[in-house]
Write a protein that holds these residues in place. Structure first.
Motif, PDB file in Angstrom:
ATOM      1  N   PRO A  67      22.213  18.502  44.464  1.00  0.00           N
ATOM      2  CA  PRO A  67      21.077  18.638  45.390  1.00  0.00           C
ATOM      3  C   PRO A  67      20.327  17.335  45.593  1.00  0.00           C
ATOM      4  N   ASN A  96      14.543  19.074  44.920  1.00  0.00           N
ATOM      5  CA  ASN A  96      14.385  20.219  44.020  1.00  0.00           C
ATOM      6  C   ASN A  96      14.555  21.572  44.695  1.00  0.00           C
ATOM      7  N   LEU A  97      14.180  21.672  45.978  1.00  0.00           N
ATOM      8  CA  LEU A  97      14.261  22.951  46.675  1.00  0.00           C
ATOM      9  C   LEU A  97      15.631  23.202  47.318  1.00  0.00           C
ATOM     10  N   ARG A 114      19.227  24.364  48.132  1.00  0.00           N
ATOM     11  CA  ARG A 114      19.918  25.590  47.744  1.00  0.00           C
ATOM     12  C   ARG A 114      21.385  25.522  48.157  1.00  0.00           C
ATOM     13  N   SER A 124      21.353  32.624  48.651  1.00  0.00           N
ATOM     14  CA  SER A 124      21.268  31.251  48.175  1.00  0.00           C
ATOM     15  C   SER A 124      20.964  31.221  46.690  1.00  0.00           C
ATOM     16  N   SER A 181      20.210  28.146  43.335  1.00  0.00           N
ATOM     17  CA  SER A 181      19.889  26.752  43.052  1.00  0.00           C
ATOM     18  C   SER A 181      20.996  26.062  42.270  1.00  0.00           C
ATOM     19  N   ASP A 182      21.868  26.865  41.627  1.00  0.00           N
ATOM     20  CA  ASP A 182      22.933  26.321  40.781  1.00  0.00           C
ATOM     21  C   ASP A 182      24.169  27.197  40.940  1.00  0.00           C
ATOM     22  N   ASP A 206      17.176  37.054  45.829  1.00  0.00           N
ATOM     23  CA  ASP A 206      17.910  35.936  46.435  1.00  0.00           C
ATOM     24  C   ASP A 206      17.559  35.810  47.916  1.00  0.00           C
ATOM     25  N   THR A 243      13.945  34.425  48.212  1.00  0.00           N
ATOM     26  CA  THR A 243      13.960  32.990  47.924  1.00  0.00           C
ATOM     27  C   THR A 243      14.569  32.221  49.077  1.00  0.00           C
ATOM     28  N   ASP A 244      15.618  32.783  49.658  1.00  0.00           N
ATOM     29  CA  ASP A 244      16.283  32.148  50.788  1.00  0.00           C
ATOM     30  C   ASP A 244      15.319  32.003  51.959  1.00  0.00           C
ATOM     31  N   THR A 278      12.679  29.314  51.205  1.00  0.00           N
ATOM     32  CA  THR A 278      13.282  27.987  51.257  1.00  0.00           C
ATOM     33  C   THR A 278      13.569  27.569  52.696  1.00  0.00           C
TER      34      THR A 278
END
Length: 204
Positions: A78, A81-82, A84, A155, A157-158, A170, A173-174, A177
């Motif tokens: 990435p 930090n944000l 995805r 999405s 983050s990892d 999810d 969060t998607d 983001t």
């Protein structure tokens, strides 16, 4: 292209995902799937390793011949930090890595001319999904009215969090983001426009 099989793969099969990469950039894209590079990603649940196949063109030129790729997949690191990883969970396949590699090598699209409408990365991934003969399609795929996952992307983050059974969290969060990404994009446009205006004033 030869990849070894793990002992438990015959029982569970490989997990199948579609990952959406930003066109021309080393990042993933979730705002609209139609403007992204589609990658068919396979996960061996016993080893945690990822494999992939996608369609590329020689020298990156859209007017050149097609090159199909297959091998172990390394996710893009990435840029912020944000950032995805945007994906669509598809299901499991009983096809082995050897069979998939052979399918890619012998695929009729190899060395054919790239076509933006009918012979592109998206159409190739659709062919792959059909070949993989998914035996337990996820609800995200079953509820699709057509091949249009624009509103069905998830999405993480990892990559270790990739799952065939994503939760509503999810999706929330998607959405958050995506909104942040839109705001950042708008800020960048404003800064660029201001820079151009200042340059014009200096010239005058």
């Amino acid at each position: 292209m030869a990849c070894s099989l793990s002992s438990s793969e015959e029982y569970k099969g490989l997990e199948v995902y579609i990952v959406f990469k930003t066109l021309g950039h080393e990042s993933y894209w979730g705002l609209h799937h139609g403007f992204s590079h589609h990658v068919c990603v396979l996960k061996d649940p016993s080893s945690g390793k990822f494999y992939f196949t996608d369609l590329q063109t020689e020298n990156g030129s859209k007017g050149s011949g097609i090159q199909l790729r297959f091998g172990e997949y390394t996710f893009i690191r990435p840029e912020y930090n944000l950032a995805r990883i945007y994906y669509l969970p598809v299901g499991h396949t009983k096809k082995s890595l050897w069979e998939i590699g052979n399918y890619v090598r012998e695929h009729p699209l190899n060395q054919k001319q790239y076509n933006l409408i009918s012979q592109n990365c998206q159409s190739y991934v659709r062919m792959c999904i059909a070949y993989l003969d998914i035996y337990d399609l996820t609800p995200a795929v079953l509820t699709m009215r057509s091949w249009d996952p624009a509103n069905l992307l998830y999405s993480v983050s990892d990559p270790k969090y990739l799952t065939l059974e994503p939760s509503i969290i999810d999706k929330i969060t998607d959405a958050i983001t995506a909104q942040v990404a839109r705001e950042i994009t708008q800020q960048i446009r404003v800064v660029k426009a201001a820079g151009k205006l200042m340059a014009q004033c200096q010239i005058q």
